[in-house]
Design an enzyme around this catalytic site. Sequence first.
Site, short mmCIF file in Angstrom:
data_model
loop_
_atom_site.label_atom_id
_atom_site.label_comp_id
_atom_site.label_asym_id
_atom_site.label_seq_id
_atom_site.Cartn_x
_atom_site.Cartn_y
_atom_site.Cartn_z
N SER A 80 0.81 -1.22 0.00
CA SER A 80 0.00 0.00 0.00
C SER A 80 0.85 1.28 0.00
O SER A 80 1.63 1.50 -0.91
CB SER A 80 -0.96 -0.06 1.18
OG SER A 80 -2.05 0.79 0.99
N ASP A 138 -5.30 -4.27 -2.63
CA ASP A 138 -4.36 -3.87 -1.60
C ASP A 138 -4.06 -5.04 -0.64
O ASP A 138 -4.97 -5.60 -0.03
CB ASP A 138 -5.03 -2.73 -0.83
CG ASP A 138 -4.12 -2.02 0.14
OD1 ASP A 138 -3.32 -2.69 0.80
OD2 ASP A 138 -4.25 -0.79 0.25
#
Length: 528
Positions: free
Chosen positions: A83, A381
């Site tokens: 991320s 993610d």
Amino acid sequence: GEGKIRISHELSEGEKLGTSNRRVRVKKCLDSLGIPCNLDDVPNIAILGAGGGLRAMIALHGTLQELQKHGLLDTIMYLCGVSGSTWCMSYLYKSGDWSEKLQALEESMCARLSKYTWSVPKATKMLLEAAKDENYSLTEFWAYTVVYGMLHDLDKGHLSEQQSASENGNNPYPIYAAVDERSFSKVTEYSPATWFEFTPHEASFLGYGASVPMEYFGSEYKNGELKKQKEEKNMSYLQGLWGSAIGSKTENEKVIKDIFFGFFKGEKESYSPSKEGCPEGIVKGFPVPTTEPEAGDMEGSLHSEPAGASPGGFSPDTKNKSTTENIKGGVGSVVDFARMWQKTTHGLLTWKWGTNNNFLYKCSALDSTELVKDKVISLVDAGIAINCAFPLVLRPERKVKLILSFDYGPFEPFKALKQTAKYCKENCIPFPEIDEKLLQEPDNPSDCYIFRGDGAPTVMHFPLFNRVNCPAYVTEWRIRFTMLRFLYHVGDITKLLQSARLNVLNNKDKILQEIKYIVAHSSKEASS
């Protein structure tokens, strides 16, 4: 032929080249630190940068810079991010020798993050273009509005362009983490099948040892044959894919709806920023859109707003154009806007993210797996699984002996460690025993935890905010530096960099001690 998929757990040729060139540099560095060692005994050391929005991006920068300052960065073989940490990495690896330019890169990052401009026409153009693709999902919308709004930069470059920066030995070899959403929902974060990785050379399913050259990721394949080549995904799209779960589902949904309906209403109010970006409502702290396409093109210029300048401090005519004005202005046709409206609305209803062609579609070499039935995959993610990508650096072929895990995330600071211990247990991967007694006080952690185990890598874990670098503020700072903040003033950026640096500064001797210990042991192993 070109674009061949590879079914093998072996490392890619590019990674072998990059790591063998890097090994020479690591050996030189160890020699200079007074840790002499044969080239073959050089231990592989990995840094893990956790997820956590802009806070993670900024903190990873501070971490790397401090390691560099104490001559430790050149001991590192792998740099692996989730991320927000991938945002930092993707920016660094544009330079073939970023590890020598961290100070200058930090200055331009601060300047970029603390100014408010972003260009609606630019974002709109990218979106309308993206919506023409049959695999358009919320990830494109997120990438060209939210992530662009946070990073103040639309990067049309490509991951494969980072090959020389990852092969030349100047920098650690980069690994960008993602997860396959369908596998995650079936087999959870504890199965290798869930994990997906990107490097400048390949995109790969960890669990299947199946890879495609990075330039061909997203192209259409059937039974291992390239059917239709598509353009390589741009960097902004990948930043959106890697960083697609910064907030909770509810927060993310609100963010997207606010921006989306603002787009079509053409109302200035839907964007009005306030001083502090907070999770309740993105739009607080969202940059005021400017109508000049040039506004976002000031890359590298160092004119940052003075600290504490009011976000409203723009010329009064930065009026957001309505859709009709955008159509008249030639940003896109009525058809383009209608298509983008329809597809994004559909995305919101089905909550589909990261849709990409599955390069293993109908692949007979893997016909026992469910995966080959799916024409498309959904990549998201990795923070929704484990917010530090331990599973990727624990691939046995990577032979990692020491892991420096920097936790910048919003969760309690030991969560990723406990999840990884369970992952390793279930998959018979050596990992040190995580002693629960050491993990007291998650709300007021120490700054460094060390776990060793026989035949297992050593893990050093560093919570970003802790009782050493910000005593009495741990919880307050965690809240202040929330994930969905769009704007960091220079003062806040400095605080984050400072916290991250202190964690390295205060523990540099411990890191050195662990490296010494590992080198001494691996040369013993080699001689026995």
